[in-house]
Design an enzyme around this catalytic site. Structure first.
Site, PDB file in Angstrom:
ATOM      1  N   CYS A  35       0.832  -1.220   0.000  1.00  0.00           N
ATOM      2  CA  CYS A  35       0.000   0.000   0.000  1.00  0.00           C
ATOM      3  C   CYS A  35       0.861   1.263   0.000  1.00  0.00           C
ATOM      4  O   CYS A  35       0.331   2.376  -0.097  1.00  0.00           O
ATOM      5  CB  CYS A  35      -0.935   0.010   1.200  1.00  0.00           C
ATOM      6  SG  CYS A  35      -1.943  -1.468   1.286  1.00  0.00           S
ATOM      7  N   HIS A  37      -9.308   3.759  -0.872  1.00  0.00           N
ATOM      8  CA  HIS A  37      -7.947   3.237  -0.765  1.00  0.00           C
ATOM      9  C   HIS A  37      -7.623   2.283  -1.927  1.00  0.00           C
ATOM     10  O   HIS A  37      -7.536   1.072  -1.739  1.00  0.00           O
ATOM     11  CB  HIS A  37      -7.798   2.536   0.593  1.00  0.00           C
ATOM     12  CG  HIS A  37      -6.432   2.025   0.902  1.00  0.00           C
ATOM     13  ND1 HIS A  37      -5.279   2.549   0.347  1.00  0.00           N
ATOM     14  CD2 HIS A  37      -6.031   1.013   1.731  1.00  0.00           C
ATOM     15  CE1 HIS A  37      -4.235   1.878   0.821  1.00  0.00           C
ATOM     16  NE2 HIS A  37      -4.660   0.949   1.647  1.00  0.00           N
TER      17      HIS A  37
END
Ligand code: COA
Length: 388
Positions: free
Chosen positions: A84, A333
């Site tokens: 991420c 996200h």
């Protein structure tokens, strides 16, 4: 090293989107070029942050694919993968190339398409960013990882889930003013209490969603920034650090040591301290992560981040505004896009272009982007102006 500035920034909307990976990445890239007043032929290199397009959409080798889609003529195009934190790491890699004098104008894109797979498949693909052999394969997914951190934090400092509610409510509220955000939905404590449990104590509203999206930045040597259309934003400093992927190898669960280390490196390089930061975009993949981030970044002492969230110190008009964009929690996200999206938001804030979510008088901003449970941490500090 040469000073580096950002002269163009753009994002697509985040969410469950119709567009393909290629369309999203190219749309963000084109919009960043337009924002900078730059042409494709001005770009000398492309750095693309992306976590797992091979499993999400069966497409590897995405950097040249996106370069060709944008009509960037035979530029070196490189994908950077750090879970991420892929976007944050791609940004640092691009900064190093410009700072070293290799290129004068580069494009950084972050992109991910996560909604073409089922939630179960996506959960497994994400869990591959943790230690598969020792933890993920026996059932520890990311909601579980951060649930363990939340329990450890509650136990150590005597909190209840009220502090998580405060983060979720604030970030959903902030996202109402962000046209790029996945959710435009204010929530209450009752909504949270009624929402499904995902991994005790984390409910639906403690989790960032599964998202598609892309973001892009045009980076230049700071002394050439005045050739471009928009006022420049300086890269004051950055830091990156790593840690074990496995949680059981960490000495404690209420802090991410790599985030502290990355922050110290970034503060040192920038020559600023936590008190100098006017606005921060932090990696709230789960609500507890935002509270821990505010401590790791030095905004609050260990154990005080929870109380600060409850007291409103992190709201847009609070002591240190955290995630005015809505954060990962409510803005969305799309993992490879997130780090670049955080920096795009800071550029808007520092240029005074953030509309209804503008933090008044913001001059120095910080982005905190983590990969997995903090095995990669990237902290970047930006400032208004070209420093001349
Ligand atoms: N926050 C708020 N609302 C959410 C949400 C979230 N994180 N995720 C989904 N929703 C909403 C949807 O919009 C939908 O609302 P609607 O019924 O009004 O249309 C509803 O909840 C159901 O959505 P659905 O897509 O069926 O949810 P799901 O159960 O498949 O997935 C989670 C929910 C929490 C499991 C999923 O978002 C998730 O896995 N999040 C974590 C992602 C992650 O681990 N990222 C990496 C971090 S390191």
């Amino acid at each position: 090293m040469r000073a580096v500035a950002i002269v163009g920034a753009a994002e697509t909307k985040f969410g469950k989107l119709e567009q393909s990976y290629r369309e999203l990445a190219a749309a963000a890239g084109r919009a960043a070029l337009a924002d900078a007043g730059a042409r494709p032929e001005d770009i000398q290199a492309l750095f693309l942050g992306s976590y797992s397009p091979g499993t999400f959409i069966h497409q590897e080798h995405v950097a040249p694919l996106v370069a060709a889609e944008l009509g960037l003529p035979h530029v070196p195009a490189t994908r950077v993968e750090n879970a991420c934190a892929s976007g944050g790491s791609a940004f640092i890699t691009a900064c190093l190339a410009v700072a070293a004098g290799l290129y004068d104008v580069v494009l950084v894109i972050g992109a991910e398409k996560m909604t073409a797979t089922s939630t179960e498949e996506t959960t497994q693909i994400l869990a591959e960013a943790a230690d598969w052999e020792r933890e993920s394969a026996i059932g520890l997914t990311f909601p579980g990882v951060f649930a363990l951190m939340a329990h450890a934090y509650f136990y150590r400092y005597g909190y209840t889930r009220d502090i998580l509610d405060a983060v979720a409510i604030k970030n959903h509220q902030n996202a109402l003013a962000n046209p790029y955000a996945q959710f435009h939905k204010a929530i209450t404590r009752d909504d949270i209490a009624r929402s499904p449990l995902v991994a005790d104590p984390l409910t639906l509203y403690d989790c960032s969603p599964i998202s598609d999206g892309a973001a892009a930045l045009v980076l230049v040597a700071a002394d050439a920034a005045h050739h471009f259309a928009k006022p420049p934003v300086r890269v004051l400093g950055f830091g990156q650090a790593s840690d074990s992927l496995a949680l059981f190898e960490r000495a404690e669960l209420t802090t991410l040591p790599a985030a502290r280390e990355a922050a110290n490196r970034a503060y040192r390089m920038a020559g600023v301290s936590p008190q100098d930061i006017d606005v921060a975009e932090v990696h709230d993949c789960f609500t507890i992560a935002e509270i821990i981030a505010t401590e790791d970044l030095g905004f609050f002492a260990p154990g005080e981040g929870g109380a600060a969230a409850l007291a409103g110190a992190t709201s847009r008009d609070g002591q240190i505004p955290i995630n005015p964009s809505g954060g990962l929690k409510a803005k969305g996200h799309p993992v490879g896009a997130t780090g670049v999206g955080q920096l795009a938001e800071l550029v808007f804030q520092l240029r005074g272009d953030a509309g209804d979510r503008q933090v008044e008088g913001a001059e120095v901003g910080l982005a905190h982007n983590i990969g997995g449970s903090g095995a990669t941490c990237v902290v970047t500090i930006l400032a208004k102006g070209d420093g001349r």
